[in-house]
Scaffold this motif. Structure first.
Motif, PDB file in Angstrom:
ATOM      1  N   VAL A 134      98.405 103.769  45.042  1.00 38.09           N
ATOM      2  CA  VAL A 134      99.441 103.794  46.084  1.00 38.09           C
ATOM      3  C   VAL A 134     100.814 104.043  45.439  1.00 38.09           C
ATOM      4  O   VAL A 134     101.586 104.887  45.904  1.00 38.09           O
ATOM      5  CB  VAL A 134      99.440 102.488  46.915  1.00 38.09           C
ATOM      6  N   THR A 135     101.086 103.348  44.348  1.00 35.66           N
ATOM      7  CA  THR A 135     102.368 103.559  43.646  1.00 35.66           C
ATOM      8  C   THR A 135     102.562 105.049  43.368  1.00 35.66           C
ATOM      9  O   THR A 135     103.656 105.586  43.553  1.00 35.66           O
ATOM     10  CB  THR A 135     102.348 102.823  42.273  1.00 35.66           C
ATOM     11  N   LEU A 166     103.677 107.296  46.488  1.00 38.91           N
ATOM     12  CA  LEU A 166     104.946 107.014  47.171  1.00 38.91           C
ATOM     13  C   LEU A 166     106.045 107.911  46.582  1.00 38.91           C
ATOM     14  O   LEU A 166     105.855 108.488  45.508  1.00 38.91           O
ATOM     15  CB  LEU A 166     105.294 105.530  47.005  1.00 38.91           C
ATOM     16  N   HIS A 210     103.036 112.176  44.558  1.00 43.13           N
ATOM     17  CA  HIS A 210     103.650 112.201  45.885  1.00 43.13           C
ATOM     18  C   HIS A 210     103.466 113.555  46.582  1.00 43.13           C
ATOM     19  O   HIS A 210     103.060 113.610  47.743  1.00 43.13           O
ATOM     20  CB  HIS A 210     105.135 111.848  45.766  1.00 43.13           C
ATOM     21  N   TRP A 216      93.799 101.634  49.026  1.00 46.99           N
ATOM     22  CA  TRP A 216      95.017 101.097  49.647  1.00 46.99           C
ATOM     23  C   TRP A 216      94.858  99.605  49.984  1.00 46.99           C
ATOM     24  O   TRP A 216      95.691  99.023  50.665  1.00 46.99           O
ATOM     25  CB  TRP A 216      95.366 101.886  50.909  1.00 46.99           C
ATOM     26  N   CYS A 243      97.471  97.305  45.783  1.00 54.83           N
ATOM     27  CA  CYS A 243      98.889  97.647  45.939  1.00 54.83           C
ATOM     28  C   CYS A 243      99.629  96.398  46.402  1.00 54.83           C
ATOM     29  O   CYS A 243      99.003  95.433  46.856  1.00 54.83           O
ATOM     30  CB  CYS A 243      99.090  98.801  46.938  1.00 54.83           C
ATOM     31  N   THR A 244     100.940  96.422  46.297  1.00 51.61           N
ATOM     32  CA  THR A 244     101.717  95.261  46.745  1.00 51.61           C
ATOM     33  C   THR A 244     101.948  95.372  48.258  1.00 51.61           C
ATOM     34  O   THR A 244     101.739  96.434  48.860  1.00 51.61           O
ATOM     35  CB  THR A 244     103.102  95.213  46.061  1.00 51.61           C
ATOM     36  N   GLU A 303     104.787  95.408  49.798  1.00 52.10           N
ATOM     37  CA  GLU A 303     105.845  96.388  50.069  1.00 52.10           C
ATOM     38  C   GLU A 303     105.309  97.818  49.959  1.00 52.10           C
ATOM     39  O   GLU A 303     105.660  98.691  50.745  1.00 52.10           O
ATOM     40  CB  GLU A 303     107.037  96.179  49.132  1.00 52.10           C
ATOM     41  N   GLU A 304     104.464  98.050  48.963  1.00 51.02           N
ATOM     42  CA  GLU A 304     103.898  99.403  48.792  1.00 51.02           C
ATOM     43  C   GLU A 304     103.026  99.789  49.992  1.00 51.02           C
ATOM     44  O   GLU A 304     103.076 100.927  50.458  1.00 51.02           O
ATOM     45  CB  GLU A 304     103.069  99.467  47.503  1.00 51.02           C
ATOM     46  N   TYR A 305     102.247  98.825  50.467  1.00 46.52           N
ATOM     47  CA  TYR A 305     101.396  99.132  51.617  1.00 46.52           C
ATOM     48  C   TYR A 305     102.254  99.513  52.830  1.00 46.52           C
ATOM     49  O   TYR A 305     101.992 100.494  53.523  1.00 46.52           O
ATOM     50  CB  TYR A 305     100.475  97.950  51.967  1.00 46.52           C
ATOM     51  N   GLU A 359     105.237 100.693  52.812  1.00 44.92           N
ATOM     52  CA  GLU A 359     105.863 102.002  52.555  1.00 44.92           C
ATOM     53  C   GLU A 359     104.884 103.135  52.816  1.00 44.92           C
ATOM     54  O   GLU A 359     105.247 104.186  53.333  1.00 44.92           O
ATOM     55  CB  GLU A 359     106.294 102.079  51.085  1.00 44.92           C
ATOM     56  N   LEU A 360     103.624 102.905  52.424  1.00 41.36           N
ATOM     57  CA  LEU A 360     102.589 103.919  52.635  1.00 41.36           C
ATOM     58  C   LEU A 360     102.436 104.207  54.125  1.00 41.36           C
ATOM     59  O   LEU A 360     102.353 105.359  54.569  1.00 41.36           O
ATOM     60  CB  LEU A 360     101.259 103.407  52.050  1.00 41.36           C
TER      61      LEU A 360
END
Ligand code: BMA
Length: 377
Positions: free
Chosen positions: A152-153, A156, A162, A204, A209-210, A212-214, A216-217
């Motif tokens: 995921v990182t 983004l 990306h 995912w 993932c964190t 916040e990352e989720y 954002e995804l």
């Protein structure tokens, strides 16, 4: 005079804004890129989803008209219809592998055939929901390939994958934009991106993932589709059985990005698992009932089932009595695979639970496609 002019300008501006809004929701304009307003039919579907629980809940089945136990691609066929003479009110379809630009999904369904079935379902007045088991953009493996962390990182903004990821999303956007009937209406779809993320079996998922990352995804996906003119999607949030409460909401990206609160949970271990299954449903659906009211969102059992249905009265003794207490808009049973023996969740003629399924169908609360009011008007 000055005041009058000022008022006149304001009045003109208001009427222009009103006019623009109106234009951007007409059918002719439905595919205009950059529109961030859903089509009228999509907005109406959302309203209908909230109204359905007043009369019952819709029955749904994954890949219903595409194939079933021992058959594939027969026209006008469905295992559900073969038993009760009516199609499910909701059909689920899966677009995994569309991101590779090929002709077939991960379940070997041709995307043109899938598009036609989605349009057929709209034409018969039913609803479509879509899931996406997207391949792993880092390893090229499938969505269950979780050995490599940081996927995921990397998709983004500022991540090394990306751009590739956006090009994968683009294939999805094109598919959604291509769901158009003969008279030019874009077919509304309830999209369930990045589902079952409270578990860790997808790239995912929770441990991959964190929080916040989720989020954002999710928001990245939502914004990208808006930019691509995808104005026929409602967004369903579908965590797995863990929870409820904090775990359920932890990775929720916000009311503006989510239209429906869902739950994916399966009955496992047959007889032994009845209590555990009913407990999970009671706990999480009670929570969703309150949360849905508070946030003014419809709720649904977005995936469920007992594989190969070995319990003859499962429909009326296990599923129905548990879920009928809650204001769910629909329940969706997973697919009847033609390529994996015993991987089926709806009965077919002669299957052990077929008679009980007829009773389930005859219950006034279960809504099949002929039972529902027009969802789009
Ligand atoms: C899973 C199984 C798989 C399938 C996937 C995506 O639950 O049914 O066989 O590939 O869903 O549809």
């Amino acid at each position: 005079m000055k005041v009058f002019n000022y008022l006149a300008v304001i009045a003109l501006l208001i009427s222009l804004v009103a006019c623009t809004n109106k234009q951007s929701t007409t059918k002719e304009d439905a595919s205009t890129p950059d529109s961030n307003i859903n089509t009228i039919e999509t907005q109406t579907l959302l309203r209908s989803l909230s109204q359905i629980p007043a009369i019952g809940f819709m029955f749904g089945h994954q890949d219903d008209p595409l194939y079933g136990v021992t058959w594939e691609g027969d026209s006008d066929r469905s295992d559900v219809k073969s038993i009760v003479g009516d199609y499910p009110a909701v059909m689920g379809f899966e677009i995994g592998r569309i991101e590779k630009g090929g002709e077939e999904s991960l379940d070997n369904v041709n995307f043109d055939t899938m598009r036609q079935e989605i349009i057929n379902q709209y034409n018969r007045g039913g609803m479509t929901t879509i899931s996406w088991h997207m391949d792993n953009p880092v390893t090229g493996g499938d969505s269950w390939d979780v050995a490599t962390k940081g996927v995921v990182t990397s998709v983004l903004p500022n991540g090394e994958n990306h751009e590739i990821f956006l090009s994968w999303l683009q294939y999805g956007a094109e598919f959604f934009n291509s769901l158009v009937t003969d008279d030019g209406t874009k077919v509304p779809v309830l999209f369930r991106p990045w589902h079952e993320h409270t578990g860790s079996w997808f790239w995912w998922g929770k441990d991959n993932c964190t929080t916040e990352e989720y989020k954002e995804l999710w928001i990245l996906t939502y914004n990208f589709f808006q930019e691509q003119g995808v104005n026929n999607l409602l967004y369903g949030y579908s965590p797995d059985s863990q929870g409820p409460g904090d775990i359920y909401m932890e990775r929720y990206s916000g009311d503006e990005y989510v239209d429906l609160l869902g739950l994916d949970t399966y009955h496992r271990d047959n007889e032994k698992g009845i209590e555990a299954y009913q407990n999970t449903l009671n706990t999480i659906l009670s929570f969703l009932t309150e949360e849905g009211k508070r946030r003014n969102k419809p709720i649904a059992l977005t995936e469920t089932g007992l594989e190969a249905i070995p319990i003859a009265d499962w429909w009326t003794e296990v599923l129905l009595p548990t879920i009928e207490k809650y204001p769910i808009s629909y329940v969706l049973l997973w697919r009847n695979a033609r390529e994996r023996p015993n991987h089926y969740y709806a009965p077919y003629p002669g299957q052990k639970s077929a008679d009980d399924f007829v009773k389930f169908y005859n219950n006034p609360k279960t809504l099949f496609v002929k039972d529902i009011p027009n969802l789009y008007k």
